[in-house]
Design a protein around this motif. Structure first.
Motif, PDB file in Angstrom:
ATOM      1  N   SER A   1      13.825 -33.116 128.990  1.00 46.16           N
ATOM      2  CA  SER A   1      12.426 -33.153 128.563  1.00 46.16           C
ATOM      3  C   SER A   1      12.296 -32.844 127.077  1.00 46.16           C
ATOM      4  CB  SER A   1      11.608 -32.154 129.382  1.00 46.16           C
ATOM      5  OG  SER A   1      10.282 -32.082 128.918  1.00 46.16           O
TER       6      SER A   1
ATOM      7  N   GLU B   1       1.352 -37.843 132.388  1.00 42.19           N
ATOM      8  CA  GLU B   1       2.236 -36.818 132.960  1.00 42.19           C
ATOM      9  C   GLU B   1       1.872 -36.591 134.417  1.00 42.19           C
ATOM     10  OE1 GLU B   1       1.395 -33.628 133.966  1.00 42.19           O
ATOM     11  OE2 GLU B   1      -0.502 -33.167 132.979  1.00 42.19           O
TER      12      GLU B   1
ATOM     13  N   ARG C   1       2.442 -30.103 124.124  1.00 45.98           N
ATOM     14  CA  ARG C   1       3.406 -29.944 123.034  1.00 45.98           C
ATOM     15  C   ARG C   1       3.858 -31.304 122.508  1.00 45.98           C
ATOM     16  NH1 ARG C   1       6.335 -26.446 120.328  1.00 45.98           N
ATOM     17  NH2 ARG C   1       8.475 -26.900 119.718  1.00 45.98           N
ATOM     18  N   THR C   2       4.102 -32.254 123.400  1.00 47.51           N
ATOM     19  CA  THR C   2       4.526 -33.584 122.976  1.00 47.51           C
ATOM     20  C   THR C   2       3.456 -34.224 122.085  1.00 47.51           C
ATOM     21  OG1 THR C   2       5.813 -33.887 125.008  1.00 47.51           O
ATOM     22  CG2 THR C   2       5.260 -35.865 123.754  1.00 47.51           C
TER      23      THR C   2
ATOM     24  N   THR D   1       4.021 -29.270 128.581  1.00 49.98           N
ATOM     25  CA  THR D   1       4.932 -30.235 127.956  1.00 49.98           C
ATOM     26  C   THR D   1       4.158 -31.364 127.312  1.00 49.98           C
ATOM     27  OG1 THR D   1       6.653 -29.715 129.564  1.00 49.98           O
ATOM     28  CG2 THR D   1       6.860 -31.800 128.379  1.00 49.98           C
TER      29      THR D   1
ATOM     30  N   THR E   1      10.780 -35.384 124.235  1.00 43.55           N
ATOM     31  CA  THR E   1       9.716 -35.013 123.309  1.00 43.55           C
ATOM     32  C   THR E   1      10.149 -35.222 121.864  1.00 43.55           C
ATOM     33  OG1 THR E   1       8.693 -33.428 124.822  1.00 43.55           O
ATOM     34  CG2 THR E   1       8.319 -33.068 122.473  1.00 43.55           C
ATOM     35  N   SER E   2      11.395 -34.887 121.566  1.00 42.30           N
ATOM     36  CA  SER E   2      11.924 -35.097 120.217  1.00 42.30           C
ATOM     37  C   SER E   2      11.939 -36.590 119.865  1.00 42.30           C
ATOM     38  CB  SER E   2      13.329 -34.517 120.117  1.00 42.30           C
ATOM     39  OG  SER E   2      13.883 -34.716 118.841  1.00 42.30           O
TER      40      SER E   2
ATOM     41  N   GLN F   1       7.041 -37.485 132.858  1.00 35.25           N
ATOM     42  CA  GLN F   1       6.190 -37.781 131.707  1.00 35.25           C
ATOM     43  C   GLN F   1       6.592 -39.106 131.074  1.00 35.25           C
ATOM     44  OE1 GLN F   1       4.571 -34.817 128.803  1.00 35.25           O
ATOM     45  NE2 GLN F   1       6.014 -35.775 127.391  1.00 35.25           N
TER      46      GLN F   1
ATOM     47  N   VAL G   1      -0.161 -40.648 126.681  1.00 36.99           N
ATOM     48  CA  VAL G   1       0.780 -39.878 127.490  1.00 36.99           C
ATOM     49  C   VAL G   1       0.285 -39.834 128.932  1.00 36.99           C
ATOM     50  CG1 VAL G   1       1.866 -37.620 127.854  1.00 36.99           C
ATOM     51  CG2 VAL G   1       1.414 -38.430 125.518  1.00 36.99           C
TER      52      VAL G   1
END
Length: 283
Positions: free
Chosen positions: A109, A130, A146-147, A143, A113-114, A192, A128
């Motif tokens: 995960s 999720e 933050r993403t 998550t 995200t990176s 996600q 997004v």
């Protein structure tokens, strides 16, 4: 030397997983397991307090632990950017203890995200989706928040994404200008999709957790970091060498600690890494 743990939320899924991982390691010993009926001072005999409770109580748990000088590892949603800013102030300058806040313990995960933050610099149409089990009490997920925030920070020079008809409820909740859609369904652990729309193409970055065992590796990394962290560290990416340079990534406005929580560069202040709202809370 054995590190003693107090697990707050010990009867939940993540609490039980933390207990199993600690029991399987010679490095940790669980000396206190707290549930909704426990007094907070039951955590005081431990070196590290692990908070995997619920969004409605996590702030009081962490504030109590910090006031008593405890090292803390947080795996509970509910930590908005404002709450994190208050926690950073409560830790002091220089901080005498540390709090590590992890929105998602899955290595896959964190990588997804990176990758999404990298791709966000090249697309103006981003959404997004999720999905989590029906028992998850907060939405959107930490998550997903933050993403979205990291994507917007990465594309700050381009400005907000294009999100037509965002005033309609079916268009999801906007987080850092990016529509986020939450599904809560039986049979799902966590999934996600970050969808990027471009001219003549669509790019989708997908991560799916099919078993809670996916969190084990990240839990071990986070536990090691929590033993020696100083100040506030947000995100598993702050503890991993994602770019292959041999240094850890950035914690959200955090002065990193020693050991696994190596000195980390600050992230933008608006990157909270946690969901903003709990739709329901059980004690």
């Amino acid at each position: 030397m054995t590190t003693t743990l107090a697990i707050v939320g010990a009867t939940g899924k993540m609490g039980r997983l933390f207990g199993e991982i600690a029991e399987a390691s010679a490095e940790y010993e669980v000396v206190s397991r707290l549930d909704s009926r426990s007094a907070l001072d039951e955590m005081l005999g431990a070196d590290v307090v692990v908070d995997v409770s619920v969004p409605g109580v996590t702030q009081s748990v962490v504030e109590f632990a910090v006031q008593h000088g405890k090292q803390v590892l947080v795996g509970t949603s509910g930590w908005s950017a404002d709450r994190l800013a208050g926690l950073r102030r409560a830790l002091g300058d220089p901080p005498s203890s540390g709090v590590v806040v992890i929105p998602n313990f899955s290595l896959g995960s964190v990588l997804a995200t990176s990758f999404a933050a990298m791709a966000a610099r090249f697309y103006d149409s981003i959404e997004v989706i999720e999905a989590h089990a029906a028992t998850k009490v907060d939405s959107p997920s930490g998550t997903a928040v933050r993403t979205a925030e990291l994507m917007q920070a990465a594309r700050a020079a381009r400005g907000p994404v294009s999100a037509p008809h965002s005033d309609q409820r079916a268009r999801g909740q906007q987080v850092a200008s990016i529509p986020v859609h939450s599904l809560r369904l039986a049979g799902i652990v966590a999934k996600q999709d970050v969808v990027f729309g471009g001219t003549g193409e669509v790019l989708t970055i997908t991560h799916e957790t099919i078993s809670p065992s996916a969190y084990a590796a990240g839990i071990r990394v986070a536990l090691a970091a929590a033993r020696t962290a100083r100040g506030l560290v947000v995100g598993l990416d702050a503890l991993l060498d994602l770019d292959g340079t041999g240094a850890s990534g950035g914690g959200a406005g955090a002065g990193g600690g020693s050991g696994s929580a190596a000195q980390s560069a600050p992230e933008p202040e608006n990157v909270s890494g946690q969901a903003a709202t709990a739709t329901s809370v059980t004690s």
